[in-house]
Design a protein around this motif. Structure first.
Motif, short mmCIF file in Angstrom:
data_model
loop_
_atom_site.label_atom_id
_atom_site.label_comp_id
_atom_site.label_asym_id
_atom_site.label_seq_id
_atom_site.Cartn_x
_atom_site.Cartn_y
_atom_site.Cartn_z
N ASN A 1 1.23 -0.81 -0.27
CA ASN A 1 -0.30 -0.31 0.35
C ASN A 1 0.90 1.08 -0.38
O ASN A 1 0.23 2.41 -0.65
N TRP B 1 2.15 2.35 -3.17
CA TRP B 1 1.03 2.23 -4.31
C TRP B 1 1.07 3.63 -4.42
O TRP B 1 1.26 5.44 -4.77
N LEU C 1 4.11 6.33 -5.28
CA LEU C 1 4.01 6.18 -7.28
C LEU C 1 4.51 7.21 -7.46
O LEU C 1 5.42 7.87 -8.37
N PRO D 1 3.67 1.26 -12.12
CA PRO D 1 1.97 0.65 -11.93
C PRO D 1 1.74 -0.19 -12.83
O PRO D 1 1.75 -1.80 -11.91
N THR E 1 1.67 -4.45 -10.72
CA THR E 1 0.21 -5.41 -10.87
C THR E 1 0.58 -7.21 -11.28
O THR E 1 0.61 -7.77 -10.89
N SER F 1 10.20 -5.20 -4.58
CA SER F 1 9.27 -4.73 -5.01
C SER F 1 8.49 -6.23 -4.65
O SER F 1 7.11 -6.61 -4.24
N SER G 1 6.06 -8.22 -2.40
CA SER G 1 4.40 -8.78 -2.34
C SER G 1 4.25 -9.85 -2.09
O SER G 1 2.97 -10.42 -1.89
N SER H 1 -8.07 0.05 -9.76
CA SER H 1 -7.01 0.09 -10.97
C SER H 1 -7.69 1.64 -11.89
O SER H 1 -7.24 2.21 -13.22
#
Length: 453
Positions: free
Chosen positions: A21, A24, A27, A41, A45, A112, A116, A304
């Protein structure tokens, strides 16, 4: 109940998704400094979906080697990995490596991916661990999980990430303007200028590392603090004073009180082998379909297109919708703590209502840059309120499903986490080509809205 245990459960839950979070919301500061730019981004994903190898492994272990895998060592490993990865991210996110004749942010992408893995695996380890505590603490954990999105957003808001000021292009352009720029200037167009951040991305990533340290400390105390140990001993699920048969009998009686029996059909004898057998096969299927659907919408599909749905109404509308939606998540968890309505009929109703709000948001995104009421203040109010109600209703559904599956046992919570990740993955895979490949959504301009009145 222990206030200390509630606080620890909340802090533990905050570590579940705080790293991704945080990535994001940061960014807007990261992308101008890396060669990937705003393709990052899309890369994130794909990376997040690749990281589902972690939950897949844990779920398969629980299914084929039931009782062999203890989630506590796994949690120590993934939280420790999160601490290290966020710390390294603070120092290496700008570094690039030459691959195939061009520069790429390999350290950023690798770290990243590790983050994740940490956050995705938390879905199938943190929830089952909460089985060791009394049921009331699971809702507190969900409050913390909601705060894992709110807290980084508030810090980014203080930092000044993505704050835009509109100014006349004649005041900003260089002396050797191109013909295009000259045309824009002559027409009196405005351009968006991003406000400098109050502190760097490095400081923000160090904050994320500190949040993971807090999660680790909370987890250690949940395992070893005497007050928490007393909470575990008083729980029926882990009481050694009852024989297994009597314990199951008491659990069954507790689960079948009038307000705790959310059946959607009168087939009371059609039990399934899932969990404690409280629900028949159709009801179990319904619960998991709703869980996957809700997480697909809230974690992938609607996020998104958030910028497409809000930015045409102005930068203020976009940031207000993002902030208030982040607040709505923990608020829904607080509501579920005091009003835990477990009726599957009510759950289905709320899911349809939340899906309706999501459909309006998706429609406005599809109409971007000229959605309904784009020139009216009512449009801003409606889109912000729609985002709040969308997150509020579906977050409540997620918490109630978690509470229901908690009563069905440890394996039910493992499957709960797996379905959460599955729904999120399907939603992300569905939206990625629509947004990033085919470009079906057109971005609005926070400063120049050219739509018919």
């Amino acid at each position: 109940m222990s206030l200390l245990t509630h606080v620890l459960a909340c802090l533990f839950g905050m570590g579940s998704w705080v790293a991704i979070n945080g990535m994001w919301v940061e960014l807007p500061l990261v992308v101008p400094e890396i060669p990937e730019g705003w393709y990052l981004p899309s890369y994130l994903t794909v990376i997040i979906q690749m990281a589902n190898i972690g939950p897949l492994f844990i779920t398969l272990m629980h299914h084929f080697r039931r009782g062999v895998l203890d989630e506590r060592p796994v949690i120590y490993c993934i939280v420790g990995l999160g601490i290290i990865a966020t710390f390294l991210l603070a120092f290496f996110w700008r570094h690039t490596v030459a691959l195939g004749g061009s520069l790429h942010s390999v350290p950023l992408l690798v770290l990243s991916f590790l983050l994740s893995v940490v956050d995705c695996t938390s879905s199938v380890t943190f929830l089952p661990f909460m089985m060791r505590l009394r049921p009331q603490y699971l809702t507190t954990y969900f409050v913390g999980e909601g705060l894992s999105g709110l807290v980084p957003a508030l810090v980014a808001l203080i930092q000044g990430v993505g704050v835009v000021h509109c100014r006349n292009a004649t005041l900003a352009g260089p002396s050797n303007k191109t013909a295009v720029n000259a045309t824009m200037i002559d027409s009196g167009a405005l351009e968006a200028v991003y406000q400098p951040a109050k502190f760097s991305a490095q400081v923000f990533f160090m904050f994320l590392s500190a949040m993971m340290v807090v999660c680790m400390v909370a987890f250690i105390l949940l395992n070893h603090h005497p007050a928490v140990a007393r909470e575990r001993k008083s729980d029926l699920y882990f009481s050694g004073d009852l024989a297994p048969g009597k314990r199951e009998q008491r659990l069954s009686l507790r689960a079948q009180t009038p307000e705790q029996k959310p059946m959607i059909s009168p087939l009371e004898n059609a039990k399934s082998s899932f969990g404690k057998g409280t629900y028949n096969n159709l009801e179990v299927l319904f619960i998991f379909i709703v869980l996957a659907w809700v997480n697909a919408l809230t974690n992938a599909v609607l996020p998104s297109v958030q910028s497409y749905s809000c930015l045409p109404y102005g930068n203020k509308a976009y940031h207000l919708a993002a902030a208030m939606a982040a607040v709505a998540n923990p608020v829904a968890c607080f509501i579920a703590m005091f009003i835990p309505i477990r009726s599957l009929i009510f759950m289905g109703f709320l899911t349809m209502v939340g899906t309706g709000f999501g459909a309006y948001i998706m429609a406005m995104a599809a109409l971007s840059p000229c959605p309904l009421l784009v020139h009216s203040a009512y449009g801003t109010v409606v889109i912000v309120l729609t985002w709040i109600l969308f997150v509020l209703t579906l977050s409540y559904v997620k918490v109630i499903i978690g509470v229901i599956l908690r009563d069905e046992g440890h394996s039910a919570l493992v499957w709960c986490g797996a379905i959460v990740q599955l729904g999120s993955m399907v939603g992300a895979i569905s939206m990625f080509p629509l947004v990033s490949v085919y470009g079906l959504f057109k971005s609005g301009d926070a400063c120049n809205t050219k739509c018919p009145m």
